[in-house]
Write a protein that holds these residues in place. Structure first.
Motif, PDB file in Angstrom:
ATOM      1  N   ASP A  87       0.841  -1.186   0.000  1.00  0.00           N
ATOM      2  CA  ASP A  87       0.000   0.000   0.000  1.00  0.00           C
ATOM      3  C   ASP A  87       0.885   1.249   0.000  1.00  0.00           C
ATOM      4  OD1 ASP A  87      -1.765   2.073   0.519  1.00  0.00           O
ATOM      5  OD2 ASP A  87      -3.005   0.876   1.863  1.00  0.00           O
ATOM      6  N   PRO A  88       0.831   2.064  -1.039  1.00  0.00           N
ATOM      7  CA  PRO A  88       1.688   3.258  -1.086  1.00  0.00           C
ATOM      8  C   PRO A  88       1.306   4.303  -0.044  1.00  0.00           C
ATOM      9  CG  PRO A  88       0.133   3.271  -2.912  1.00  0.00           C
ATOM     10  CD  PRO A  88      -0.003   1.943  -2.250  1.00  0.00           C
ATOM     11  N   GLY A  89       0.142   4.153   0.572  1.00  0.00           N
ATOM     12  CA  GLY A  89      -0.291   5.122   1.569  1.00  0.00           C
ATOM     13  C   GLY A  89       0.347   4.933   2.936  1.00  0.00           C
ATOM     14  N   PHE A  90       0.988   3.777   3.143  1.00  0.00           N
ATOM     15  CA  PHE A  90       1.621   3.516   4.422  1.00  0.00           C
ATOM     16  C   PHE A  90       3.028   4.093   4.463  1.00  0.00           C
ATOM     17  CE2 PHE A  90      -1.708   0.402   5.039  1.00  0.00           C
ATOM     18  CZ  PHE A  90      -1.851   0.367   6.413  1.00  0.00           C
ATOM     19  N   SER A  91       3.433   4.526   5.635  1.00  0.00           N
ATOM     20  CA  SER A  91       4.802   4.998   5.820  1.00  0.00           C
ATOM     21  C   SER A  91       5.692   3.811   6.153  1.00  0.00           C
ATOM     22  CB  SER A  91       4.880   6.019   6.959  1.00  0.00           C
ATOM     23  OG  SER A  91       4.099   7.154   6.654  1.00  0.00           O
ATOM     24  N   PRO A  92       6.910   3.768   5.619  1.00  0.00           N
ATOM     25  CA  PRO A  92       7.819   2.663   5.932  1.00  0.00           C
ATOM     26  C   PRO A  92       8.090   2.563   7.434  1.00  0.00           C
ATOM     27  CG  PRO A  92       8.661   3.981   4.110  1.00  0.00           C
ATOM     28  CD  PRO A  92       7.508   4.743   4.683  1.00  0.00           C
ATOM     29  N   VAL A  93       8.247   1.364   7.913  1.00  0.00           N
ATOM     30  CA  VAL A  93       8.538   1.112   9.321  1.00  0.00           C
ATOM     31  C   VAL A  93      10.045   1.237   9.539  1.00  0.00           C
ATOM     32  CG1 VAL A  93       8.556  -0.649  11.126  1.00  0.00           C
ATOM     33  CG2 VAL A  93       6.535  -0.382   9.672  1.00  0.00           C
ATOM     34  N   ARG A  94      10.434   2.185  10.373  1.00  0.00           N
ATOM     35  CA  ARG A  94      11.854   2.350  10.690  1.00  0.00           C
ATOM     36  C   ARG A  94      12.245   1.285  11.714  1.00  0.00           C
ATOM     37  NH1 ARG A  94      16.000   5.925  10.191  1.00  0.00           N
ATOM     38  NH2 ARG A  94      17.376   6.247  11.986  1.00  0.00           N
ATOM     39  N   ALA A  95      13.166   0.418  11.326  1.00  0.00           N
ATOM     40  CA  ALA A  95      13.454  -0.748  12.172  1.00  0.00           C
ATOM     41  C   ALA A  95      14.881  -1.232  11.966  1.00  0.00           C
ATOM     42  CB  ALA A  95      12.485  -1.877  11.845  1.00  0.00           C
ATOM     43  N   THR A  96      15.359  -1.958  12.959  1.00  0.00           N
ATOM     44  CA  THR A  96      16.605  -2.700  12.837  1.00  0.00           C
ATOM     45  C   THR A  96      16.290  -4.175  13.035  1.00  0.00           C
ATOM     46  OG1 THR A  96      18.933  -2.733  13.508  1.00  0.00           O
ATOM     47  CG2 THR A  96      17.288  -2.573  15.276  1.00  0.00           C
ATOM     48  N   TYR A  97      17.316  -5.013  12.954  1.00  0.00           N
ATOM     49  CA  TYR A  97      17.077  -6.464  12.919  1.00  0.00           C
ATOM     50  C   TYR A  97      18.084  -7.184  13.799  1.00  0.00           C
ATOM     51  CZ  TYR A  97      16.898 -11.220  10.881  1.00  0.00           C
ATOM     52  OH  TYR A  97      16.793 -12.584  10.681  1.00  0.00           O
ATOM     53  N   PRO A 104       9.576  -1.923   0.274  1.00  0.00           N
ATOM     54  CA  PRO A 104       9.232  -0.527   0.570  1.00  0.00           C
ATOM     55  C   PRO A 104       8.582  -0.325   1.929  1.00  0.00           C
ATOM     56  CG  PRO A 104       7.667  -1.471  -0.989  1.00  0.00           C
ATOM     57  CD  PRO A 104       8.768  -2.472  -0.834  1.00  0.00           C
ATOM     58  N   CYS A 105       8.188  -1.421   2.596  1.00  0.00           N
ATOM     59  CA  CYS A 105       7.549  -1.285   3.902  1.00  0.00           C
ATOM     60  C   CYS A 105       8.561  -1.025   5.018  1.00  0.00           C
ATOM     61  CB  CYS A 105       6.712  -2.514   4.232  1.00  0.00           C
ATOM     62  SG  CYS A 105       7.626  -4.067   4.185  1.00  0.00           S
ATOM     63  N   PHE A 106       9.869  -1.101   4.703  1.00  0.00           N
ATOM     64  CA  PHE A 106      10.890  -0.909   5.730  1.00  0.00           C
ATOM     65  C   PHE A 106      11.763   0.305   5.453  1.00  0.00           C
ATOM     66  CE2 PHE A 106      10.334  -5.623   5.880  1.00  0.00           C
ATOM     67  CZ  PHE A 106       9.867  -5.699   7.183  1.00  0.00           C
ATOM     68  N   ASP A 107      12.053   1.041   6.514  1.00  0.00           N
ATOM     69  CA  ASP A 107      13.143   2.010   6.536  1.00  0.00           C
ATOM     70  C   ASP A 107      14.194   1.359   7.416  1.00  0.00           C
ATOM     71  OD1 ASP A 107      14.893   4.110   6.743  1.00  0.00           O
ATOM     72  OD2 ASP A 107      13.576   5.372   7.965  1.00  0.00           O
ATOM     73  N   PHE A 108      15.089   0.592   6.789  1.00  0.00           N
ATOM     74  CA  PHE A 108      15.952  -0.319   7.521  1.00  0.00           C
ATOM     75  C   PHE A 108      17.228   0.364   8.003  1.00  0.00           C
ATOM     76  CE2 PHE A 108      19.171  -3.881   7.395  1.00  0.00           C
ATOM     77  CZ  PHE A 108      18.749  -4.463   8.575  1.00  0.00           C
ATOM     78  N   VAL A 109      17.515   0.164   9.298  1.00  0.00           N
ATOM     79  CA  VAL A 109      18.729   0.694   9.920  1.00  0.00           C
ATOM     80  C   VAL A 109      19.538  -0.498  10.436  1.00  0.00           C
ATOM     81  CG1 VAL A 109      19.695   2.222  11.662  1.00  0.00           C
ATOM     82  CG2 VAL A 109      17.458   2.751  10.639  1.00  0.00           C
ATOM     83  N   PRO A 110      20.579  -0.928   9.729  1.00  0.00           N
ATOM     84  CA  PRO A 110      21.328  -2.105  10.173  1.00  0.00           C
ATOM     85  C   PRO A 110      22.063  -1.855  11.482  1.00  0.00           C
ATOM     86  CG  PRO A 110      22.442  -1.059   8.327  1.00  0.00           C
ATOM     87  CD  PRO A 110      21.121  -0.364   8.473  1.00  0.00           C
ATOM     88  N   ALA A 111      22.034  -2.837  12.356  1.00  0.00           N
ATOM     89  CA  ALA A 111      22.778  -2.764  13.613  1.00  0.00           C
ATOM     90  C   ALA A 111      24.142  -3.410  13.415  1.00  0.00           C
ATOM     91  CB  ALA A 111      22.016  -3.485  14.721  1.00  0.00           C
ATOM     92  N   PRO A 112      25.212  -2.800  13.907  1.00  0.00           N
ATOM     93  CA  PRO A 112      26.545  -3.373  13.706  1.00  0.00           C
ATOM     94  C   PRO A 112      26.706  -4.752  14.344  1.00  0.00           C
ATOM     95  CG  PRO A 112      26.625  -1.548  15.274  1.00  0.00           C
ATOM     96  CD  PRO A 112      25.275  -1.526  14.655  1.00  0.00           C
ATOM     97  N   ASP A 113      25.901  -5.054  15.342  1.00  0.00           N
ATOM     98  CA  ASP A 113      26.003  -6.357  16.005  1.00  0.00           C
ATOM     99  C   ASP A 113      24.761  -7.213  15.774  1.00  0.00           C
ATOM    100  OD1 ASP A 113      24.218  -4.887  17.483  1.00  0.00           O
ATOM    101  OD2 ASP A 113      25.112  -5.328  19.440  1.00  0.00           O
ATOM    102  N   GLN A 114      24.117  -7.049  14.628  1.00  0.00           N
ATOM    103  CA  GLN A 114      22.869  -7.782  14.405  1.00  0.00           C
ATOM    104  C   GLN A 114      23.084  -9.293  14.367  1.00  0.00           C
ATOM    105  OE1 GLN A 114      21.184  -6.424  10.640  1.00  0.00           O
ATOM    106  NE2 GLN A 114      22.043  -8.158   9.553  1.00  0.00           N
ATOM    107  N   ASP A 115      24.297  -9.748  14.039  1.00  0.00           N
ATOM    108  CA  ASP A 115      24.574 -11.176  13.978  1.00  0.00           C
ATOM    109  C   ASP A 115      25.059 -11.752  15.305  1.00  0.00           C
ATOM    110  OD1 ASP A 115      23.854 -11.306  11.322  1.00  0.00           O
ATOM    111  OD2 ASP A 115      25.893 -11.007  10.576  1.00  0.00           O
TER     112      ASP A 115
END
Length: 433
Positions: free
Chosen positions: A313-323, A347-358
């Protein structure tokens, strides 16, 4: 390769030290994977005997598989540690809480009863008391609430998509989705039906058995395996299913890898066959095990494979998240590059990678309960990192990681909400009414 030859292959190179989350936290050589292998070697040579200390040293392991993945000699530390746990269980037993867990997980009706009792307990326990109690490193009031009814109970066994059906898929929900995280289950079903798949949820599925294997109870795990093979293969035969979808890669590791290993132990007489096993024809059983193993897929890899078919849905704002990447996702399913592309491409994510995600979070099944101080150190390190990213959502596809991270956040109201990645994906799909 025999167990003895496996251990002999260890060159003590130390590469496993840089992979082991327990060693990296404590920096104690006797807790390293290579040290544990040498302890097992001494035990097998009868130079040492099982003792509470030996059990503690071998048990201070998250069973994450990182050492096995890093080993240049191909030593299966994971399998060695699991087998040693079985031998220690036979010799010195387990603490009452772990024995109770094994008893409960060995039968689905017991899990249902345990969930009912926990639900009642949460309602009648005064908030002040709940805030003062902890299970391991996690405050009781920080544990997730239970689903009002078990997830599978509230759904039909067959769920049709809108429009033309392309194929049928089995959904193995696991215990966590069934009893704790119905948001994950509804999102998985919503995504699969959005993509045109008929979803089959076998009602007689039960715990995958990995918690039982981790705590030296392969006979009980084998009984669960027999129940799940009957449920999954039966559904495959009736509905002509082309795949088995899991939302937890630990469950997926059981279906794809550990069941075959358990079957070999039963065939060799290493562990007794459960009563349910005796109804299987050996050749049919072998085909079923290999069929299930070859068709088991984790939901995130499956979604990424079908990314061009997902209508957002283009009307939704991307979810800012890390993993946070669960250990079995990285080491067993090798999903690291897949999930990274998914979060960056969707497009549903505004992804912010975490340096220690692994890095492991310290959950590890019951590790947060048995070794709370070590678990807390590992979780707090990750929490400090994610707080610096200032994201509202923390994504992870392992329910135990979700429990551990959310529970470790505790009273930190400004911390991120921990959810399965399928939830924001489903929330932003265009669902035709």
């Amino acid at each position: 390769m025999s167990d003895k030859n496996q251990i002999q292959n260890c060159g003590k190179c130390g590469l496993c030290l840089s992979a082991c989350p327990v060693y990296k936290t404590l920096k104690e050589e006797h807790l390293s994977p290579r040290a544990k292998l040498q302890l097992i070697k001494k035990f097998e040579g009868r130079d040492i005997h099982v003792s509470p200390l030996l059990k503690e040293l071998v048990s201070k392991c998250l069973m994450c598989g990182s050492c096995t993945a890093a080993c240049p000699s191909g030593v299966d530390h994971y399998g060695q540690f699991m087998e040693m746990r079985r031998k220690m269980m036979d010799e010195v037993g387990e603490i009452p809480a772990i024995r109770s867990m094994i008893f409960m997980l060995a039968r689905e009706y017991r899990i249902q009863l345990g969930a009912k009792m926990a639900r009642i307990g949460r309602k009648i326990t005064p908030d002040q008391i709940a805030r003062s109690l902890k299970l391991g490193s996690i405050p009781v009031h920080s544990f997730p609430g239970l689903n009002p009814v078990p997830f599978r109970k509230g759904l039909p066994e067959k769920i049709e998509p809108r429009g033309k059906v392309r194929e049928s898929l089995i959904y193995f929900t696991g215990c966590a989705t069934n009893y704790l995280f119905e948001d994950t289950g509804r999102a998985v079903i919503g995504i699969l039906t959005h993509l045109g798949y008929r979803v089959i949820i076998p009602k007689t599925q039960t715990c995958c058995g990995i918690p039982l294997m981790f705590h030296g109870a392969p006979e009980e795990a084998a009984a669960n395996m027999a129940a799940n093979i009957k449920a999954i293969q039966g559904a495959m035969d009736i509905h002509n299913c082309t795949g088995v979808i899991v939302d937890c890669t630990t469950c997926g590791t059981a279906l794809r890898d550990e069941y075959l290993g358990l079957a070999r132990k039963i065939d060799s007489g290493e562990i007794p066959a459960p009563k349910a096993w005796k109804g299987f024809d050996p050749q049919t059983l072998g085909r079923s095990l290999n069929n299930i193993a070859s068709k088991t897929r984790d939901i995130l890899s499956f979604v990424h494979e079908h990314r061009v078919e997902c209508s957002f849905d283009p009307g939704f704002s991307p979810v800012r998240a890390t993993y946070h990447a669960p250990c079995h996702s990285r080491n067993s399913f090798k999903t690291g590059s897949i999930t990274d592309r998914l979060f960056r491409e969707f497009p549903c994510f505004d992804f912010v990678p975490a340096p220690d995600q692994d890095e492991c979070c310290g959950g590890g099944g019951t590790f947060f309960y048995e070794f709370p101080d070590i678990s807390r150190q590992m979780a707090e390190k990750k929490i400090n990192t994610v707080k610096s990213l200032e994201v509202p959502y923390w994504l992870t596809d392992c329910p135990v990681c979700r429990i551990n991270l959310a529970g470790s956040l505790g009273e930190n109201r400004d911390g991120p909400k921990v959810i399965h990645p399928v939830v924001p994906i489903y929330d932003q799909l265009i669902i035709e009414e």
